[in-house]
Write a protein that holds these residues in place. Structure first.
Motif, PDB file in Angstrom:
ATOM      1  N   ARG A 642      11.078  10.103  -3.290  1.00  0.00           N
ATOM      2  CA  ARG A 642       9.756  10.099  -2.667  1.00  0.00           C
ATOM      3  C   ARG A 642       8.863   9.072  -3.371  1.00  0.00           C
ATOM      4  NH1 ARG A 642       6.754  13.769  -6.112  1.00  0.00           N
ATOM      5  NH2 ARG A 642       8.218  14.835  -7.504  1.00  0.00           N
ATOM      6  N   THR A 643       7.844   8.634  -2.636  1.00  0.00           N
ATOM      7  CA  THR A 643       6.889   7.663  -3.175  1.00  0.00           C
ATOM      8  C   THR A 643       5.562   8.355  -3.429  1.00  0.00           C
ATOM      9  OG1 THR A 643       7.967   5.901  -1.934  1.00  0.00           O
ATOM     10  CG2 THR A 643       5.760   5.452  -2.786  1.00  0.00           C
ATOM     11  N   VAL A 644       5.065   8.212  -4.654  1.00  0.00           N
ATOM     12  CA  VAL A 644       3.788   8.812  -5.032  1.00  0.00           C
ATOM     13  C   VAL A 644       2.729   7.717  -5.055  1.00  0.00           C
ATOM     14  CG1 VAL A 644       2.561  10.098  -6.807  1.00  0.00           C
ATOM     15  CG2 VAL A 644       4.999  10.531  -6.439  1.00  0.00           C
ATOM     16  N   LEU A 646      -0.467   6.221  -6.271  1.00  0.00           N
ATOM     17  CA  LEU A 646      -1.333   6.354  -7.442  1.00  0.00           C
ATOM     18  C   LEU A 646      -2.569   5.457  -7.338  1.00  0.00           C
ATOM     19  CD1 LEU A 646       1.407   6.455 -10.211  1.00  0.00           C
ATOM     20  CD2 LEU A 646       0.150   8.381  -9.279  1.00  0.00           C
ATOM     21  N   GLY A 647      -3.004   5.166  -6.106  1.00  0.00           N
ATOM     22  CA  GLY A 647      -4.204   4.330  -5.913  1.00  0.00           C
ATOM     23  C   GLY A 647      -3.845   2.861  -5.893  1.00  0.00           C
ATOM     24  N   PRO A 648      -4.038   2.173  -7.016  1.00  0.00           N
ATOM     25  CA  PRO A 648      -3.782   0.730  -7.025  1.00  0.00           C
ATOM     26  C   PRO A 648      -2.294   0.369  -6.892  1.00  0.00           C
ATOM     27  CG  PRO A 648      -4.370   1.521  -9.229  1.00  0.00           C
ATOM     28  CD  PRO A 648      -4.621   2.642  -8.289  1.00  0.00           C
ATOM     29  N   PHE A 649      -1.405   1.317  -7.197  1.00  0.00           N
ATOM     30  CA  PHE A 649       0.031   1.012  -7.054  1.00  0.00           C
ATOM     31  C   PHE A 649       0.766   2.293  -6.671  1.00  0.00           C
ATOM     32  CE2 PHE A 649      -0.895   1.993 -11.449  1.00  0.00           C
ATOM     33  CZ  PHE A 649       0.075   2.910 -11.790  1.00  0.00           C
ATOM     34  N   LYS A 650       2.022   2.092  -6.251  1.00  0.00           N
ATOM     35  CA  LYS A 650       2.852   3.219  -5.820  1.00  0.00           C
ATOM     36  C   LYS A 650       4.015   3.397  -6.791  1.00  0.00           C
ATOM     37  CE  LYS A 650       1.686   2.908  -0.938  1.00  0.00           C
ATOM     38  NZ  LYS A 650       2.174   2.726   0.428  1.00  0.00           N
ATOM     39  N   HIS A 651       4.395   4.663  -6.971  1.00  0.00           N
ATOM     40  CA  HIS A 651       5.452   4.994  -7.937  1.00  0.00           C
ATOM     41  C   HIS A 651       6.554   5.770  -7.207  1.00  0.00           C
ATOM     42  CE1 HIS A 651       7.440   6.088 -11.604  1.00  0.00           C
ATOM     43  NE2 HIS A 651       7.208   7.388 -11.435  1.00  0.00           N
ATOM     44  N   THR A 652       7.801   5.354  -7.406  1.00  0.00           N
ATOM     45  CA  THR A 652       8.939   6.023  -6.768  1.00  0.00           C
ATOM     46  C   THR A 652       9.500   7.088  -7.706  1.00  0.00           C
ATOM     47  OG1 THR A 652       9.489   4.010  -5.574  1.00  0.00           O
ATOM     48  CG2 THR A 652      11.207   5.677  -5.725  1.00  0.00           C
ATOM     49  N   VAL A 653       9.659   8.292  -7.189  1.00  0.00           N
ATOM     50  CA  VAL A 653      10.198   9.411  -7.971  1.00  0.00           C
ATOM     51  C   VAL A 653      11.518   9.856  -7.352  1.00  0.00           C
ATOM     52  CG1 VAL A 653       9.810  11.780  -8.759  1.00  0.00           C
ATOM     53  CG2 VAL A 653       7.892  10.187  -8.634  1.00  0.00           C
ATOM     54  N   ASP A 654      12.563   9.931  -8.183  1.00  0.00           N
ATOM     55  CA  ASP A 654      13.887  10.365  -7.718  1.00  0.00           C
ATOM     56  C   ASP A 654      14.128  11.793  -8.220  1.00  0.00           C
ATOM     57  OD1 ASP A 654      16.504  10.795  -7.084  1.00  0.00           O
ATOM     58  OD2 ASP A 654      17.267   8.920  -7.931  1.00  0.00           O
ATOM     59  N   ASP A 655      13.926  12.778  -7.339  1.00  0.00           N
ATOM     60  CA  ASP A 655      14.085  14.180  -7.741  1.00  0.00           C
ATOM     61  C   ASP A 655      15.550  14.560  -7.981  1.00  0.00           C
ATOM     62  OD1 ASP A 655      11.366  14.865  -7.720  1.00  0.00           O
ATOM     63  OD2 ASP A 655      11.385  15.099  -5.546  1.00  0.00           O
ATOM     64  N   GLY A 656      16.470  13.732  -7.513  1.00  0.00           N
ATOM     65  CA  GLY A 656      17.901  14.060  -7.680  1.00  0.00           C
ATOM     66  C   GLY A 656      18.527  13.448  -8.915  1.00  0.00           C
ATOM     67  N   LEU A 657      17.742  12.689  -9.703  1.00  0.00           N
ATOM     68  CA  LEU A 657      18.300  11.975 -10.859  1.00  0.00           C
ATOM     69  C   LEU A 657      18.916  12.928 -11.885  1.00  0.00           C
ATOM     70  CD1 LEU A 657      18.737   9.409 -12.524  1.00  0.00           C
ATOM     71  CD2 LEU A 657      16.399   9.640 -13.378  1.00  0.00           C
ATOM     72  N   GLU A 658      18.180  13.957 -12.278  1.00  0.00           N
ATOM     73  CA  GLU A 658      18.681  14.891 -13.291  1.00  0.00           C
ATOM     74  C   GLU A 658      19.930  15.625 -12.813  1.00  0.00           C
ATOM     75  OE1 GLU A 658      17.832  15.382 -16.462  1.00  0.00           O
ATOM     76  OE2 GLU A 658      16.468  13.691 -16.229  1.00  0.00           O
ATOM     77  N   LEU A 659      19.973  15.918 -11.503  1.00  0.00           N
ATOM     78  CA  LEU A 659      21.147  16.587 -10.941  1.00  0.00           C
ATOM     79  C   LEU A 659      22.377  15.688 -11.038  1.00  0.00           C
ATOM     80  CD1 LEU A 659      22.566  18.850  -9.395  1.00  0.00           C
ATOM     81  CD2 LEU A 659      21.666  17.874  -7.272  1.00  0.00           C
TER      82      LEU A 659
END
Length: 810
Positions: A642-644, A646-659
């Motif tokens: 998913r993409t979060v 954060l205002g001036p920029f966007k941050h990609t979060v991979d919720d499946g990484l730890e799995l």
């Protein structure tokens, strides 16, 4: 020789399949190898009659590897092999390498077979082996002395049983051969000392007249800095002998030397001295003076600290041994109380205390309370006071409180039922005092009740469960957590009374559900499987627990779902046959929560990994169904990215990484313990290949897996080597951005070194040069100064580890 080397490599690969597998099914490589043993021995016996020394050395090398891979496989063939061993050892023109190989094989085969197998051949074997003890070449002598050790064990394997084999004719020839070597101050002293220790412990009752001569020699070797450690260990072996060897001529001197060694800087020497003192006190405690005991105890406080927990455990065990016989030495308890107890109370506050050291500390308090010089109330008060924050040391870590609670529980049980009951009532009164503002006292009281309840049925204390559950209302999180822990552990002490109570509360108390599930998790985690495969939980209880857990799989609270997953994972370790089919059925459930969130899947993967590490045989039969599900967790799933904003920029979060990381780590564990159940080809492509292209956190375990596969399943890796080159090349040539922070640069360097370790392993595979892509990769590494330097450093490090492993095996 090429055929020998090829067959040795084949045996090693078969040995890798054997690791983690105790069975020899009719279709397994081990079973097939066992069928070939008669033909193999017949062929090797023919080779041992050849004139060529190299051929005979090669034949012994094959036999050595065979014994390592299939222990006890030569029981029916020893008679046919003995002439070859005799010839190799008796031939004066023999090469030293041949003698060494023959001796190593003899040692390995004697260590891995029943002693009775060798009894008909002791006469034939003992002569050449004892002659080799006096060989001029020190390596032959050292190996011959090691064989003597196995010979001694084979000649008299059991002391208490009637002797079928007459060992007496061999006692003095073996003793004299070793004594000659021990008396000569040369390189072979350490092997000679160990062997003499074994001879005295095994034949001491037949060497009464010789003891005054050889025991002082061993004491003398304790004074030599090079041989003292081996001599200390030799006295431990002698002291452990059931023959109760008469050490009166040297006993006081040995105790004095060992007490002095406790002050030495050499850690291994201090540890060995503690172990030997323990053995000597057990065997000869009635012959030791009080002043000797006091001198030993004086040295112990300096060895008790969290800086060296293994040393601490040995020192505390020695204290317990000395306090065990209060009738002969009544003042020992008082000396220990005055000298050692203050240091023990400092240790119990350590957040590092765990394992053997914690167990030894618990035994120490139990022994101390049983001594005539120490009062239970004083000890209990000292322990409870140690939980208070001090101006110098500050507050206590959570782990330290658990350690104190465990020591309190053991102390209460050792003091007897009356003291235990009064302590429980005192702890319950602390909890009843709801007006009290001292949360630290309530926290410790709950932990103590839990630890006592786990070890003793507390149902005689009315409404103890109700008093504990009242603490769920506390405003302090640590007290609620301690109450949950206490309730679960109290239930372990009386499952029939308290387990139904917990299950009923989970169903009816929605607000307390999370804490009650943690209590249930404690109950499940404390269950053990006995030798017959039975657990304390009855089948009906397991069924009730499973029904309840599956009912709460769809809870809206993620915390509840996570605890449910942990409970299921722990049940999988004790009841895999019941749980796994149920889990498979629910993977098809349309409910999103029941199919499991990422967190729950990760907990399930962790449970499988734990089972593979601790009890691989429990899951082996299920891996055919589980492996495809596990491999599926290693794949990148776009729906979990998913993409979060954060205002001036966007941050990609991979919720499946730890799995994905957990799944690859689980595969790594399975390769160590269940290799015979895994088809590496179906895993390498596409799953491992995908992991090598993944995130930094996933690449690292993948590089380790690739190294293991290159070592254990070389042919499977070789078949797809071209496909693995590209992701490895991308990794080692990756450069961080110019504005990257130091942490990112360091991580990139670690990743490059990790990939290079995998490449070093791949380069060891015979036939790797046939892959054009891999050859080009190696050429590009050699041309790059930076990569070449890193590669050589990694290769040197890897070679050092391999040599170390080989030396350990030898």
């Amino acid at each position: 020789m090429d055929v020998f080397n090829a067959f040795i490599e084949l045996l090693r690969q078969t040995g890798n399949v054997r690791k983690g597998s105790g069975d020899t099914l009719n279709s397994s490589p081990l079973w097939m190898l066992k069928q070939e043993v008669p033909k193999l021995v017949k062929s090797l016996n023919r080779q041992l009659r050849e004139k060529s020394v190299k051929t005979k050395v090669g034949a012994f090398s094959v036999l050595k590897e065979l014994v390592v891979v299939l222990p006890d496989c030569l029981a029916d063939h020893i008679g046919s092999l003995v002439p070859g061993i005799e010839k190799a050892l008796n031939d004066n023109s023999s090469n030293s390498n041949l003698k060494i190989e023959a001796l190593i094989f003899t040692r390995l085969v004697m260590a891995s077979h029943s002693p009775s197998v060798f009894h008909p051949y002791i006469r034939a074997l003992s002569g050449p082996v004892l002659s080799a003890v006096s060989d001029r070449y020190y390596k032959v002598t050292a190996e011959a002395l090691r064989v003597c050790g196995e010979l001694v064990r084979a000649i008299r394997p059991k002391f208490e049983m009637p002797q079928i084999f007459d060992f007496k004719p061999y006692v003095h020839p073996i003793y004299n051969a070793i004594l000659t070597r021990l008396a000569n101050q040369d390189q072979d002293q350490e092997c000679a000392i160990s062997c003499m220790g074994l001879v005295i412990s095994t034949f001491g009752d037949k060497l009464q007249g010789e003891l005054p001569m050889c025991l002082p020699l061993l004491v003398d070797r304790m004074g030599n800095e090079i041989t003292r450690l081996t001599a200390v260990k030799a006295f431990a072996v002698i002291a452990s002998s059931p023959l109760r060897i008469d050490l009166s001529c040297v006993l006081e001197h040995v105790f004095a030397e060992l007490t002095t060694f406790l002050r030495k800087a050499n850690r291994a020497l201090r540890q060995a001295s503690l172990g030997t003192l323990n053995c000597l006190v057990v065997a000869y405690g009635d012959k030791i003076t009080s002043s000797t005991f006091e001198a030993i105890i004086t040295e112990l406080p300096s060895l008790i600290s969290d800086a060296d927990l293994h040393m601490t455990a040995l020192a505390l065990e020695l204290c317990c041994t000395m306090m065990a016989d209060q009738n002969r030495h009544r003042n020992v308890g008082a000396v220990v109380r005055d000298r050692v107890l203050p240091q023990a109370l400092v240790l119990v506050r350590s957040s590092l205390l765990q394992g053997q050291a914690l167990q030894a500390l618990q035994n120490f308090f139990a022994s101390l309370v049983q001594s005539a010089n120490t009062s239970f109330d004083a000890l209990l008060g000292a322990l409870l006071s140690s939980a208070k924050p001090s101006p110098q040391l500050g507050g206590l870590a959570k782990q330290a409180l658990y350690s104190i609670a465990q020591c309190v529980a053991v102390l209460c049980l050792a003091a007897g039922d009356q003291k235990c009951a009064s302590t429980v009532e005192m702890l319950m009164n602390i909890l009843r005092d709801s007006t009290g503002s001292n949360s630290a006292r309530q926290h410790l009281a709950l932990l103590c009740l839990g630890e006592i309840g786990r070890r003793k049925d507390l149902s005689q204390h009315a409404n103890i469960e109700g008093i504990v559950i009242e603490s769920f209302q506390s405003p302090f999180e640590e007290i609620k957590s301690a109450a949950s822990y206490a309730l679960g552990n109290i239930a372990v002490g009386n499952l029939s009374k308290y387990l139904p109570f917990i299950l009923n509360q989970i169903d009816n108390q929605q607000k307390k559900q999370y804490l009650l599930l943690h209590s249930l998790k404690e109950v499940i985690a404390r269950q053990t499987v006995d030798e017959a495969g039975q657990v304390d939980l009855q089948d009906a209880n397991v069924d009730k627990i499973l029904r309840l857990l599956f009912n709460h799989c769809e809870s809206e609270e993620e915390g509840v779902r996570n605890v449910v997953a942990e409970c299921l994972g722990k049940i999988a370790l004790i009841e895999p046959e019941k749980l796994v089919p149920e889990l498979k059925e629910r993977t098809l459930s349309p409910a999103a929560f029941t199919r499991a969130t990422v967190h729950v899947r990760r907990a399930a993967v962790s449970a499988l990994s734990t089972a593979a590490h601790n009890k691989p045989n429990l899951i082996k039969g299920l891996l055919l169904e589980l492996l495809p599900l596990l491999y599926e967790q290693t794949v990148v799933k776009q729906e979990l990215i998913r993409t979060v904003d954060l205002g001036p920029f966007k941050h990609t979060v991979d919720d499946g990484l730890e799995l994905r990381k957990a799944a690859f780590e689980c595969v790594d564990t399975l390769l160590d313990n269940c290799l015979d159940q895994i088809n590496p080809s179906s895993f390498i492509i596409p799953y491992l290949q995908s992991g090598l292209n993944d995130h930094y956190d996933v690449k690292m375990p993948c590089h380790l897996i690739l190294s293991k596969l290159a070592d254990k399943c070389a042919s499977a890796v070789l078949a797809v080597l071209d496909s693995l080159v590209e992701p490895l090349e991308k990794t080692i040539t990756h450069k961080p951005k110019q504005d990257a922070v130091k942490q990112e640069v360091d991580r990139n360097e670690d990743m490059i070194r990790s990939a290079l370790r995998a490449i070093v392993s791949l380069n060891r595979i015979s036939g790797g040069e046939c892959s054009a892509k891999f050859k080009m990769l190696m050429d590009s590494i050699k041309k790059s100064n930076a990569l070449s330097e890193k590669y050589n450093a990694v290769r040197h490090e890897s070679d050092t580890v391999v040599v170390g492993d080989v030396m350990d095996m030898n």
